[in-house]
Write a protein that holds these residues in place. Structure first.
Motif: not given
Length: 179
Positions: A77-85, A90-101
């Motif tokens: 299996k290959l899973t692409p990743i957009d961002i690592v936090v 708190d980091s998960l929320k911040e990373g997700m907000l950056k990703l959505i932006e």
């Protein structure tokens, strides 16, 4: 914190072979110096490549569907990743907000999301992760009918997050697995 943009699953004790298989294909696609390393979990490899992970997945899909079903022998299996936090809420929320932006999500009010969480070597609670990610999404979350999957991969002190369509994860199907 580790930096990666691909998660590779393989069989236990086949990590070396999966690394070679991945390395060869990344070189063939033009990445002259991919970084491939072990995650600390058996059967799980991480990679950082200059190739768009979705291009690699498309490459594998074309070969296995059109030319040779058994071309991929060790990568399960290959899973692409957009961002690592870092692996904290708190980091998960911040990373997700950056990703959505960064990603043009939510332009359509009918867009639905699914949140998938895989945890390894972590004491974070899945429900807490889902709640924090859901709070950042502009539209509804649905487990069955969704347009985008928010894939959260917690691996010790690092968490990879990706916004994926159903076709963005690659799982080769060999003739043996079809029987």
């Amino acid at each position: 914190m580790k930096n990666f943009n691909l998660i590779i699953s393989t069989g236990r004790d086949f990590e070396d072979q999966a690394e070679y298989e991945l390395w060869f294909n990344l070189l063939a696609l033009g990445d002259e110096s991919p970084i491939i390393f072990r995650s600390g979990n058996q059967g799980l490899i991480l990679a950082k490549t200059t190739i768009n992970p979705l291009d690699l997945i498309q490459h594998f899909r074309e070969i296995t569907q059109n030319k040779d079903r058994n071309y991929i022998q060790f990568i399960h299996k290959l899973t692409p990743i957009d961002i690592v936090v870092p692996s904290d809420l708190d980091s998960l929320k911040e990373g997700m907000l950056k990703l959505i932006e960064k990603h043009p999500l939510g332009q359509d009010s009918t867009t639905k999301y699914r949140i998938s969480v895989k945890k390894r070597q972590s004491t974070l609670q899945t429900s807490e992760i889902i709640d924090i990610i859901a709070s950042t999404l502009p539209n509804d979350v649905s487990l069955k009918e969704y347009d985008w999957n928010v894939q959260v991969e917690v691996i010790g002190d690092s968490t990879g997050i990706a916004l994926l369509r159903k076709s963005d994860i690659f799982k080769p199907i060999s003739e043996k697995r079809q029987l």
